[in-house]
Write a protein that holds these residues in place. Structure first.
Motif, PDB file in Angstrom:
ATOM      1  N   HIS A 102       0.831  -1.214   0.000  1.00  0.00           N
ATOM      2  CA  HIS A 102       0.000   0.000   0.000  1.00  0.00           C
ATOM      3  C   HIS A 102       0.865   1.264   0.000  1.00  0.00           C
ATOM      4  N   GLY A 103       2.149   1.124   0.335  1.00  0.00           N
ATOM      5  CA  GLY A 103       3.056   2.263   0.322  1.00  0.00           C
ATOM      6  C   GLY A 103       3.295   2.898   1.677  1.00  0.00           C
ATOM      7  N   CYS A 104       2.911   2.230   2.740  1.00  0.00           N
ATOM      8  CA  CYS A 104       3.139   2.774   4.078  1.00  0.00           C
ATOM      9  C   CYS A 104       4.643   2.921   4.317  1.00  0.00           C
ATOM     10  N   GLN A 105       5.037   4.086   4.832  1.00  0.00           N
ATOM     11  CA  GLN A 105       6.450   4.409   4.987  1.00  0.00           C
ATOM     12  C   GLN A 105       6.961   4.307   6.418  1.00  0.00           C
ATOM     13  N   ASN A 106       6.066   4.360   7.398  1.00  0.00           N
ATOM     14  CA  ASN A 106       6.519   4.334   8.792  1.00  0.00           C
ATOM     15  C   ASN A 106       5.472   3.619   9.642  1.00  0.00           C
ATOM     16  N   ARG A 107       5.787   3.463  10.913  1.00  0.00           N
ATOM     17  CA  ARG A 107       4.906   2.695  11.804  1.00  0.00           C
ATOM     18  C   ARG A 107       3.549   3.366  12.007  1.00  0.00           C
ATOM     19  N   PHE A 108       3.545   4.690  12.023  1.00  0.00           N
ATOM     20  CA  PHE A 108       2.272   5.403  12.141  1.00  0.00           C
ATOM     21  C   PHE A 108       1.365   5.062  10.960  1.00  0.00           C
ATOM     22  N   GLU A 109       1.899   5.119   9.747  1.00  0.00           N
ATOM     23  CA  GLU A 109       1.106   4.823   8.549  1.00  0.00           C
ATOM     24  C   GLU A 109       0.674   3.360   8.520  1.00  0.00           C
ATOM     25  N   ILE A 110       1.562   2.466   8.956  1.00  0.00           N
ATOM     26  CA  ILE A 110       1.216   1.037   8.998  1.00  0.00           C
ATOM     27  C   ILE A 110       0.066   0.809   9.976  1.00  0.00           C
ATOM     28  N   ALA A 111       0.186   1.397  11.174  1.00  0.00           N
ATOM     29  CA  ALA A 111      -0.866   1.239  12.186  1.00  0.00           C
ATOM     30  C   ALA A 111      -2.191   1.804  11.678  1.00  0.00           C
ATOM     31  N   GLU A 112      -2.150   2.958  11.079  1.00  0.00           N
ATOM     32  CA  GLU A 112      -3.372   3.565  10.553  1.00  0.00           C
ATOM     33  C   GLU A 112      -3.986   2.702   9.458  1.00  0.00           C
ATOM     34  N   TYR A 113      -3.160   2.202   8.547  1.00  0.00           N
ATOM     35  CA  TYR A 113      -3.648   1.346   7.457  1.00  0.00           C
ATOM     36  C   TYR A 113      -4.279   0.066   8.003  1.00  0.00           C
ATOM     37  N   LEU A 114      -3.649  -0.515   9.021  1.00  0.00           N
ATOM     38  CA  LEU A 114      -4.135  -1.780   9.588  1.00  0.00           C
ATOM     39  C   LEU A 114      -5.223  -1.585  10.646  1.00  0.00           C
ATOM     40  N   GLU A 115      -5.558  -0.314  10.957  1.00  0.00           N
ATOM     41  CA  GLU A 115      -6.608   0.015  11.921  1.00  0.00           C
ATOM     42  C   GLU A 115      -6.293  -0.520  13.323  1.00  0.00           C
ATOM     43  N   VAL A 116      -5.023  -0.347  13.728  1.00  0.00           N
ATOM     44  CA  VAL A 116      -4.589  -0.719  15.069  1.00  0.00           C
ATOM     45  C   VAL A 116      -3.852   0.478  15.671  1.00  0.00           C
ATOM     46  N   THR A 117      -3.594   0.412  16.963  1.00  0.00           N
ATOM     47  CA  THR A 117      -2.814   1.476  17.602  1.00  0.00           C
ATOM     48  C   THR A 117      -1.334   1.241  17.323  1.00  0.00           C
ATOM     49  N   GLU A 118      -0.560   2.307  17.425  1.00  0.00           N
ATOM     50  CA  GLU A 118       0.885   2.166  17.250  1.00  0.00           C
ATOM     51  C   GLU A 118       1.472   1.262  18.336  1.00  0.00           C
ATOM     52  N   GLU A 119       0.960   1.376  19.548  1.00  0.00           N
ATOM     53  CA  GLU A 119       1.435   0.541  20.649  1.00  0.00           C
ATOM     54  C   GLU A 119       1.184  -0.947  20.351  1.00  0.00           C
ATOM     55  N   PHE A 120       0.003  -1.264  19.853  1.00  0.00           N
ATOM     56  CA  PHE A 120      -0.336  -2.647  19.500  1.00  0.00           C
ATOM     57  C   PHE A 120       0.589  -3.149  18.396  1.00  0.00           C
ATOM     58  N   LEU A 121       0.851  -2.305  17.387  1.00  0.00           N
ATOM     59  CA  LEU A 121       1.757  -2.669  16.301  1.00  0.00           C
ATOM     60  C   LEU A 121       3.154  -2.932  16.843  1.00  0.00           C
ATOM     61  N   GLU A 122       3.652  -2.059  17.718  1.00  0.00           N
ATOM     62  CA  GLU A 122       4.981  -2.238  18.316  1.00  0.00           C
ATOM     63  C   GLU A 122       5.067  -3.560  19.082  1.00  0.00           C
ATOM     64  N   GLU A 123       4.044  -3.850  19.870  1.00  0.00           N
ATOM     65  CA  GLU A 123       4.025  -5.100  20.642  1.00  0.00           C
ATOM     66  C   GLU A 123       3.986  -6.306  19.710  1.00  0.00           C
ATOM     67  N   CYS A 124       3.238  -6.192  18.626  1.00  0.00           N
ATOM     68  CA  CYS A 124       3.154  -7.278  17.648  1.00  0.00           C
ATOM     69  C   CYS A 124       4.515  -7.529  17.009  1.00  0.00           C
ATOM     70  N   ILE A 125       5.190  -6.464  16.600  1.00  0.00           N
ATOM     71  CA  ILE A 125       6.502  -6.606  15.963  1.00  0.00           C
ATOM     72  C   ILE A 125       7.485  -7.251  16.932  1.00  0.00           C
ATOM     73  N   GLU A 126       7.453  -6.836  18.198  1.00  0.00           N
ATOM     74  CA  GLU A 126       8.330  -7.436  19.211  1.00  0.00           C
ATOM     75  C   GLU A 126       8.013  -8.923  19.389  1.00  0.00           C
ATOM     76  N   CYS A 127       6.743  -9.262  19.408  1.00  0.00           N
ATOM     77  CA  CYS A 127       6.329 -10.659  19.536  1.00  0.00           C
ATOM     78  C   CYS A 127       6.816 -11.476  18.341  1.00  0.00           C
ATOM     79  N   TYR A 128       6.626 -10.944  17.134  1.00  0.00           N
ATOM     80  CA  TYR A 128       7.085 -11.641  15.928  1.00  0.00           C
ATOM     81  C   TYR A 128       8.614 -11.752  15.902  1.00  0.00           C
ATOM     82  N   ARG A 129       9.311 -10.718  16.366  1.00  0.00           N
ATOM     83  CA  ARG A 129      10.775 -10.753  16.432  1.00  0.00           C
ATOM     84  C   ARG A 129      11.208 -11.904  17.342  1.00  0.00           C
ATOM     85  N   ASN A 130      10.538 -12.048  18.482  1.00  0.00           N
ATOM     86  CA  ASN A 130      10.865 -13.138  19.409  1.00  0.00           C
ATOM     87  C   ASN A 130      10.505 -14.496  18.824  1.00  0.00           C
TER      88      ASN A 130
END
Length: 155
Positions: A102-130
């Protein structure tokens, strides 16, 4: 339908009742017990409400018994399972790829596109990293978690 409406429909289809209720403090966002989900009235945005609802539905599908005591390793494991269910439901690896496409460039745009909070996105990325480590291949893409979130399309 937005993500919140899809989750509300899923709850309805699974005979889970959703209640908007003040839970006594603003820090407690949601609570699941016996087919009922209480979402704190302090939850302000649609994105935040959908994240809370997803996690509580995760408890409906993955948790057994009273897991309030997080000093117990078994309870912490069930909490993690419910969160992982929510991350996969709300974001997922494919969601990260779709945000890239979709062309999202940063975490804010990703969170907005996916209809989640930035905090939820950050926690998800950390979980996937682990869970996945440096990266994970999905179809013709590689989703990188280290050193930072990025997606590469394979040719």
């Amino acid at each position: 339908m937005n993500k919140l409406e899809h989750l509300e429909q899923e709850a309805f289809d699974s005979n889970v009742k959703i209640h908007d209720y003040y839970l006594g403090e603003d820090n407690l966002k949601g609570f699941y017990i016996n087919g009922n989900i209480a979402i704190n009235t302090s939850v302000g945005t649609t994105a935040e409400k959908s994240c809370v609802l997803a996690e509580e539905l995760g408890h409906h599908y993955t948790s057994v018994g009273n897991i309030l005591d997080l000093t117990s390793a078994a309870n912490r494991k069930q909490e993690r399972q419910a969160r992982l269910w929510a991350y996969n439901k709300q974001i997922g690896l494919i969601g990260l790829v779709r945000a890239f496409e979709h062309g999202c460039q940063n975490r804010f745009e990703i969170a907005e596109y996916l209809e989640v909070t930035e905090e939820f996105l950050e926690e998800c990325i950390e979980c996937y990293r682990n869970k996945y480590g440096i990266c994970k291949r999905v179809d013709n893409y590689v989703v990188y978690f280290i050193p930072q979130l990025s997606v590469m399309k394979l040719v």
